[in-house]
Motif scaffolding. Structure first.
Motif: not given
Ligand SMILES: Nc1ncnc2c1ncn2[C@@H]1O[C@H](COP(=O)(O)OP(=O)(O)O)[C@@H](O)[C@H]1O
Ligand SMILES: [Mg+2]
Length: 422
Positions: A363-380
């Motif tokens: 199972v993959v848990f997200h931490a520094g990710t965000t969704f703005d129409g597409e999944l992107k990195t947003s943290g360290g």
């Protein structure tokens, strides 16, 4: 009646808590404030920051939330639990004064010394000249710590006197950690393996989780700068049931007792970080909330409905509950942005998470990710890739197989998570 639960925070820990709660048949609706690119699939992300206590109280009231669960340290230090309780709202976590055991290392050290809890020898300073004289007398290795919350960057493990002098100047002259560095704890360097102990607490009684192990430095073989944590395993099989009982008796129980004696009854999750030294386990620090990334491994192993546990902690009924765990092991490998824990890029496209989750047990848990129409990195720290297995070896193999299927520019991860325990 199905229940509405609000989780506060945006990291991998909060995604893991939301993932586990979403499996409870008692849950009607889950909210995460502010959440991340992963929590949006299992909960409703609410655009309120974790430290915006007034807004969180309003949201909780107007949406008739049954239980709020606090992930990070900052809202606890700002008194979120006190604010909710004053309005009659149910919330999982310690009050501001109970959480002082985390937000003031000076408070925690004094408490431990008064209660006879094993920890590194220490002195506390608020004047630079005196602190400098002390490190010069002591010499290296030595550990210099900003007392307050410093985003995991306030601790300097110094191998040379020059490093210790630089650390003191950064904290006390340049004020790089602002008020968190007003007081400084200077302590003895402790040698030994580090483990994470977690205890569910209801203000009267407590229950230990299995021992876990985090990996703090950014690079393999525990080299490079300290991070928020690069990967965990649980349980740690070389920590025997007897050793755990000893930790309970000499560390967890007396700490909770000392807090209660000071009218700071601890409810929520108490997480002491320990060094297993040749003269026994010693406390490195206390945290007043779930570990990140320990929680990502724990939630993969927990059998009991998490909502029942959290409610028992809030209601003071933990003694009546039996908490069960799956047999076997869990591992979490953190994938971080290139450059972390220093400067790193954001907004990078992520690929391969679905493929990674096709690996059995993953199972993959997200931490520094965000969704703005597409999944992107947003943290360290971007993702926590978890796997379970019958052996630690199986869990690690599966997690690493999955890690290799995930791609983004500059991704970095440690190749040796769990290696010391194999
Ligand atoms: N006395 C010590 N001896 C050796 N290493 C230490 C000592 N204190 C802290 N460390 C190392 O530094 C890390 C961060 O310290 P800690 O007190 O847990 O601060 P924080 O988690 O608040 O940044 C620990 O996980 C440990 O690896
Ligand atoms: Mg720590």
């Amino acid at each position: 009646m199905k229940k509405k639960v609000l989780i506060i925070g945006s990291g991998g820990r909060e995604h893991a808590l939301a993932w586990k709660l979403s499996q409870s048949s008692q849950i009607g609706k889950l909210f995460v404030a502010p959440g991340n690119g992963g929590t949006r699939h299992i909960a409703e992300n609410i655009g309120i920051d974790a430290i915006n206590i007034d807004e969180l109280v309003l949201f909780t009231k107007s949406n008739e939330i049954d239980l709020t669960v606090v992930g990070p340290d900052d809202p606890l230090a700002r008194g979120i639990v006190d604010a909710f309780q004053a309005q009659g709202l149910r919330i999982f976590g310690p009050t501001r004064t109970a959480a002082e055991i985390e937000w003031s290392k000076a408070f925690a050290k004094n408490l431990m010394s008064e209660a006879g809890i094993p920890t590194a020898a220490f002195e506390i300073f608020n004047e630079y000249d005196k602190a400098l004289a002390h490190v010069r007398t002591r010499g290296a290795p030595i550990v210099v710590k900003a007392s307050g919350l410093a985003l995991g960057k306030g601790v300097y493990v110094c191998n040379t006197l020059a490093q210790a002098e630089t650390a003191l100047a950064e904290i006390m002259l340049d004020h790089v950690h602002k008020d968190a560095g007003k007081e400084v704890v200077i302590e003895e360097f402790l040698d030994g393996q580090e483990i994470s102990i977690h205890a569910f607490c209801d203000g009267k009684t407590h229950v230990l989780l299995p021992p876990a192990q985090d990996h703090k430095p950014i690079h393999d073989n525990d080299t490079g700068k300290n991070t928020g944590g690069m990967g965990t395993i649980a349980p740690v099989s070389w920590v025997s049931a007897h050793a755990l009982q000893d930790i309970d008796e000499h560390i967890v129980r007396p700490t909770l007792h000392a807090l209660a004696q000071r009218e700071r009854q601890f409810s929520g999750l108490l997480y002491p970080g320990l060094k297993m030294t040749t003269s026994g386990p010693k406390v490195v620090e206390f945290n007043a909330r779930f570990g990140d990334p320990e929680t990502q491994s724990y939630m993969r192993l927990l059998k009991t409905d998490l909502l029942d546990i959290l409610e028992a902690c809030v209601d003071g009924t933990l003694a009546k509950l039996t908490i069960e765990w799956h047999s076997g092991f869990a591992a979490c490998i953190v994938i971080a942005s290139g450059g972390y824990p220093d400067k790193y890029k954001k907004g990078l496209s992520l690929r391969g998470i679905t493929d990674a989750e096709h690996v059995p047990g993953v199972v993959v848990f997200h931490a520094g990710t965000t969704f703005d129409g597409e999944l992107k990195t947003s943290g360290g720290r971007v993702l926590g890739v978890t796997a379970i297995g019958n052996t630690l070896h199986d869990a690690l193999d599966r997690a690493y197989e999955a890690v290799e299927l995930i791609e983004f520019e500059g991704k970095q991860y440690r190749k040796d998570i769990g290696a010391k325990a194999l």
